[in-house]
Design an enzyme around this catalytic site. Structure first.
Site, PDB file in Angstrom:
ATOM      1  N   GLU A 260      13.701 -23.430  20.593  1.00  4.60           N
ATOM      2  CA  GLU A 260      14.245 -22.095  20.335  1.00  4.60           C
ATOM      3  C   GLU A 260      14.639 -21.488  21.669  1.00  4.60           C
ATOM      4  OE1 GLU A 260      12.207 -19.524  17.304  1.00  4.60           O
ATOM      5  OE2 GLU A 260      10.682 -21.043  17.610  1.00  4.60           O
TER       6      GLU A 260
ATOM      7  N   HIS B   3       9.220 -23.663   4.887  1.00  4.51           N
ATOM      8  CA  HIS B   3      10.655 -23.488   4.687  1.00  4.51           C
ATOM      9  C   HIS B   3      11.484 -24.594   5.348  1.00  4.51           C
ATOM     10  CE1 HIS B   3      10.471 -21.383   8.594  1.00  4.51           C
ATOM     11  NE2 HIS B   3      11.701 -21.805   8.717  1.00  4.51           N
TER      12      HIS B   3
ATOM     13  N   HIS C 298       5.590 -27.516  10.153  1.00  2.00           N
ATOM     14  CA  HIS C 298       6.992 -27.930  10.027  1.00  2.00           C
ATOM     15  C   HIS C 298       7.260 -29.333  10.565  1.00  2.00           C
ATOM     16  CE1 HIS C 298       7.610 -23.858   8.989  1.00  2.00           C
ATOM     17  NE2 HIS C 298       7.718 -23.355  10.196  1.00  2.00           N
TER      18      HIS C 298
ATOM     19  N   ASP D 241       1.866 -23.126  15.135  1.00  2.00           N
ATOM     20  CA  ASP D 241       2.979 -22.439  14.484  1.00  2.00           C
ATOM     21  C   ASP D 241       4.070 -23.417  14.031  1.00  2.00           C
ATOM     22  OD1 ASP D 241       4.045 -19.897  13.700  1.00  2.00           O
ATOM     23  OD2 ASP D 241       5.597 -20.166  15.234  1.00  2.00           O
TER      24      ASP D 241
ATOM     25  N   LYS E   8       9.475 -22.347  22.991  1.00  2.00           N
ATOM     26  CA  LYS E   8      10.277 -21.124  23.018  1.00  2.00           C
ATOM     27  C   LYS E   8      10.926 -20.999  24.391  1.00  2.00           C
ATOM     28  CE  LYS E   8       8.143 -18.425  19.435  1.00  2.00           C
ATOM     29  NZ  LYS E   8       9.331 -18.431  18.570  1.00  2.00           N
TER      30      LYS E   8
ATOM     31  N   ARG F 196       0.822  -1.228   0.000  1.00  2.00           N
ATOM     32  CA  ARG F 196       0.000   0.000   0.000  1.00  2.00           C
ATOM     33  C   ARG F 196       0.846   1.263   0.000  1.00  2.00           C
ATOM     34  NH1 ARG F 196      -4.808  -0.690   4.252  1.00  2.00           N
ATOM     35  NH2 ARG F 196      -3.046  -1.321   5.504  1.00  2.00           N
TER      36      ARG F 196
ATOM     37  N   LYS G  54       2.857 -20.167   5.089  1.00  2.00           N
ATOM     38  CA  LYS G  54       2.006 -20.688   6.157  1.00  2.00           C
ATOM     39  C   LYS G  54       1.561 -19.517   7.062  1.00  2.00           C
ATOM     40  CE  LYS G  54       5.079 -21.082   9.862  1.00  2.00           C
ATOM     41  NZ  LYS G  54       5.091 -21.241  11.242  1.00  2.00           N
TER      42      LYS G  54
ATOM     43  N   LYS H 223      15.180 -26.909   3.882  1.00  2.00           N
ATOM     44  CA  LYS H 223      16.485 -27.017   4.539  1.00  2.00           C
ATOM     45  C   LYS H 223      17.234 -28.216   3.968  1.00  2.00           C
ATOM     46  CE  LYS H 223      15.112 -24.892   8.896  1.00  2.00           C
ATOM     47  NZ  LYS H 223      16.006 -23.757   8.964  1.00  2.00           N
TER      48      LYS H 223
END
Lengths: 518, 330
Positions: free
Chosen positions: A240, A202, A264, A259, A364, A64, A172, A206
């Site tokens: 992570e 993704h 994945h 997520d 996480k 935009r 995704k 890998k």
């Protein structure tokens, strides 16, 4: 004129040249966003640097924000310089690459925007000889995916009069549950056939995930052991160390199960467990992945508590840093019920895997960033060396363990028992045989986006997820998601910097297993 | 060291000792590393001459080891013709950035003067790493001309030479042709240097609007900068012939220049318009197709990069075979 085919170019040298990509353009919706700047443009530039893109290759950005072509080019130059990984930036090449970058501002809900994009694409086709081939890349909010594709169709952009290809890449999440995924697929397939829809995951791009296929189907020694007779269980870990890093508002709605696991990790699990395809072709490989995903046992509501653990991190001091809990993160509801950790025990109901638990966890604020797949083999049937600390009936028993490391330190390790030469007697000690991707192939590994973009431009969808795969994986997680939505959890239930809630350890302990520390 | 003291068993024992020592340093808590990774993916034999160029060869070998960890065997032709055979074994180690493991490759060096250089070949049979490919990079024109060359080449799965640096490049192409037709795998860095030129040409004909042009092609001009005519021109001409057949004339045009590169450009000529691929400056090649032009980066090509390309091809290269056949007939 017809598009060239593989045999049409007599100058091609398949042994030495990169895969051939026909002349084409990429049109990025959401071109002013993070993904474009951090991943897409650096990946495309790198592909150009390696002469993997065809001459005349062009990029059209849309968002935009009002910008001229020149302003957009400058913005992209800055981000490519900043985010390109393990690669030099060449001013002369950029100058040429930038000549093929264009920008059209406009609101993606306004048909006039698509009319302007059509004018730009026609001009590029004429001036740069792209042949009318266009890859649409949807880097927008997921809620716009269906409407953007519909607008592409309505503006006549989904087909080309000369027969050139038109493809769309979607990031995704593909829906937020099974019903929304089906609805998204229905609306997209009304415009484009499935073969032209590229759902990007993704993780599948890998190198090390692709190497799982090479490892399994390029060798003969592992496959005979790759079944319930020899494998006790499999652990898939994607940890992570970071928290939500300013994405609290988004993450609050998504959660770890949606997520990471739904897409994945189930794709990774399918890669590890699928049957061998009859040949290495996108549909043959995806058929096997889809079959595997459809074989995942669907949990009944009353099974969810014993097969899945939801977690959320609380504050903790790690080293000399005070880490906030999830509910203290910026933009997060202080009462949020979001899962920042999810662990699930899956079963695959087929002849090969019946009864083998697949423990999949992601979280996480874990102690470190690591993604790996650990295949734990059964213990030796007879305890010949029972006085040894490594004997199969000893608490220190170390059954064979095959670890496929996705990141970091990409590689493969095999743990086995060896006689400890010190002290005499038959004392066993576990040792590890390591294959390290980096040391055996020191060459630069392409980023997942480089691999996947190149595949999409070449029309190879092997590493992209298909509609039936998306729906099968939603089917596998939906009972868990529904049950968690109906249940109020007492959060937080694990400290930042730890390996997750106790309940997760208990889930494995019920089957006599324990999480390994990666 | 006398020639009698150099034998396979001793060299292999020395190598074994090196690994034991490296492992010991680890278990004794050396702060050098948190582990040693022994990596061998092939036997890589490097033939070099003693002298100025030796350092460049060692540097190239070290770079290649990072990407293709190998048992490296350096065969050094001493400048003194009667120098006796000598041998030693050592490890080359490095710690990749951000990794916990130190990676080590084993290296054996055998050196001898011309008179006894054949002794190195006899030792090689016992020194190659078992069950892995053997690649021989003959980086010395003198070794290429030495009687020992044939024996070393015969025990290798692939031989890499650089014909432009050999004493008689044209004759070398003849030998390569015979060997390749007999099924031997060969790589010639002079040919490898042309990959990007060939790739650029291929990408021109990838463009749909060039298909008609291709049918009307009259001739192709190869422009080169230095005399005598470089052997690369022979390769390019043979390649173009292999693709275009005899209907299209291949002209070799000398365009004198002080530039460091040998090939200046290629021009595809038709009655209506030309396609020109030309070096405009160091590192940049411009392609002009009618009104459209594009640039390609030709980055600096060093030896390790070229050898790397050859190491990625451990199978028959049918295009090179065809080109060698044509080149050796001209």
């Amino acid at each position: 004129m017809q598009q060239t085919t593989d045999s049409a170019n007599p100058f091609h040298d398949a042994l030495r040249f990169e895969r051939r990509i026909p002349p084409c353009s990429v049109l990025i919706f959401g071109a002013n966003g993070d993904l474009t700047m951090r991943k897409l443009l650096p990946a495309l530039y790198r592909l150009a640097y390696e002469r993997k893109l065809p001459s005349g290759f062009s990029i059209v950005g849309n968002s935009r924000t009002a910008m001229s072509h020149e302003q957009f080019r400058e913005k992209m130059r800055v981000s490519v310089q900043k985010f390109i990984e393990n690669s030099p930036f060449d001013e002369a090449l950029w100058e040429d690459f930038a000549k093929g970058i264009y920008y059209v501002s406009g609101d993606i809900s306004d048909p006039a925007c698509y009319a302007a994009l059509k004018v730009q694409l026609d001009e590029i086709e004429r001036d740069r000889g792209t042949g009318g081939n266009v890859l649409f890349y949807l880097s927008t909010q997921p809620s716009f995916y269906a409407s953007v594709v519909e607008q592409i169709g309505a503006a006549g952009l989904a087909q080309h009069a000369g027969g050139a290809w038109r493809r769309v890449v979607i990031e995704k999440p593909f829906g937020h549950d099974l019903a929304s995924a089906k609805e998204l697929n229905r609306r997209i397939s009304a415009v484009l056939p499935e073969r032209d829809v590229y759902r990007i995951d993704h993780y599948l791009g890998k190198e090390t995930v692709q190497n799982v296929l090479a490892f399994r189907f390029g060798n003969t020694i592992f496959e005979p052991l790759w079944n319930r007779q020899y494998i006790s269980h499999v652990q898939v870990t994607a940890a992570e160390s970071i928290g939500v890093e300013g994405r609290g508002a988004y993450y609050q709605e998504a959660g770890a199960l949606r997520d990471m696991i739904q897409n994945h990790l189930l794709q990774v699990m399918a890669t590890v467990t699928m049957e061998a395809p009859p040949y290495f072709d996108s549909d043959a490989v995806r058929d096997e992945r889809a079959k595997l995903l459809r074989s995942i046992r669907i949990l009944k509501p009353d099974e969810v508590d014993s097969h899945a653990v939801k977690g959320q991190y609380g504050p903790a001091r790690v080293g000399n840093a005070d880490l906030p809990g999830f509910r203290q993160e910026q933009g997060v509801d202080p009462q949020a019920q979001t899962d920042t950790y999810a662990a699930v025990t899956f079963f695959v109901d087929n002849w090969r895997w019946a009864g083998v638990p697949f423990y999949v966890r992601t979280g996480k604020r874990m102690p470190k960033r690591v993604t790996d797949i650990a295949i734990r083999f059964n213990s030796a049937p007879l305890s010949l060396f029972s006085s040894s600390p490594g004997a199969s009936d000893s608490p220190l028993a170390a059954p064979n363990l095959l670890i496929l490391r996705i990141q970091p330190d990409e590689g493969i390790s095999l743990r086995f028992q060896s006689k400890d030469p010190s002290g005499g007697g038959m004392k066993l000690r576990p040792v590890s045989m390591d294959f390290n991707y980096g040391s055996s192939f020191g060459s630069r590994t392409p980023s997942a986006y480089e691999t996947l973009l190149l595949d999409a431009l070449a029309g190879d969808s092997t590493l992209y997820t298909r509609q039936d795969m998306v729906e099968a994986s939603w089917r596998a997680v939906e009972p868990i998601q529904n049950h968690w939505l109906e249940t109020k959890f007492d959060f937080p239930n694990y400290e930042a910097g730890s390996w997750g809630p106790k309940a997760s350890d208990e889930m494995l302990a019920r089957r006599g297993h324990e999480w390994r520390i990666p | 060291m006398s020639s009698a003291s150099v034998d396979t068993a001793k060299l292999l024992k020395d190598l074994g000792g090196l690994w034991t020592q490296l492992g010991k340093e680890e278990t004794e808590g050396s702060d050098r590393s948190a582990g040693v990774l022994r990596a061998v993916t092939m036997t890589f034999i490097l033939g070099v001459e003693e002298g100025e160029d030796e350092a460049a060869a060692s540097e190239a070998l070290a770079l290649l080891m990072h990407e293709h960890p190998s048992r490296a065997i350096v065969l050094k032709l001493r400048s003194e013709a009667n120098a006796e055979l000598e041998g030693r074994a050592f490890a080359q180690c490095w710690m990749p950035f951000g990794r916990r493991h130190q990676i080590c490759c084993e290296q054996i060096e055998l050196s001898a003067g011309s008179a006894s250089f054949e002794d190195t070949a006899s030792l090689l049979h016992g020194l190659v790493a078992p069950d892995l490919p053997v690649v021989f990079w003959c980086r010395s024109a003198k070794i290429f001309d030495h009687p020992a060359y044939a024996e070393i080449a015969a025990m290798s799965d692939k031989v890499i030479v650089d014909s432009r640096s050999l004493s008689n490049p044209k004759a070398a192409l003849g030998l390569l042709n015979r060997e390749v037709q007999a099924g031997k795998l060969y790589g010639d860095l002079t040919w490898t240097r042309l990959t990007r030129w060939r790739q650029t040409v291929a990408s021109v004909f990838e463009r749909m609007d060039c298909q008609g042009f291709f049918l009307n092609l009259n001739s192709v001009e190869i422009r080169y900068t230095h005399v005598p005519e470089p052997i690369a021109v022979e390769y390019l001409a043979s390649w173009l012939k292999s693709v275009l057949g005899s209907k299209v004339r291949i002209d070799r045009v000398h365009r004198p220049s002080e530039a460091s590169w040998l090939i200046q450009g290629l021009c595809f000529v038709t009655a209506l318009t030309d396609v020109v691929i030309e070096r405009s400056e160091k590192g940049i090649v411009e392609t002009h197709i009618q009104k459209f032009s594009t640039r390609t980066v030709f980055e600096e090509l060093d030896e390790p990069r070229l050898v790397r390309e050859e190491l990625s091809i451990l199978e028959r290269d049918p295009i090179l075979a065809r080109v060698l056949e044509i080149a050796s007939q001209s």
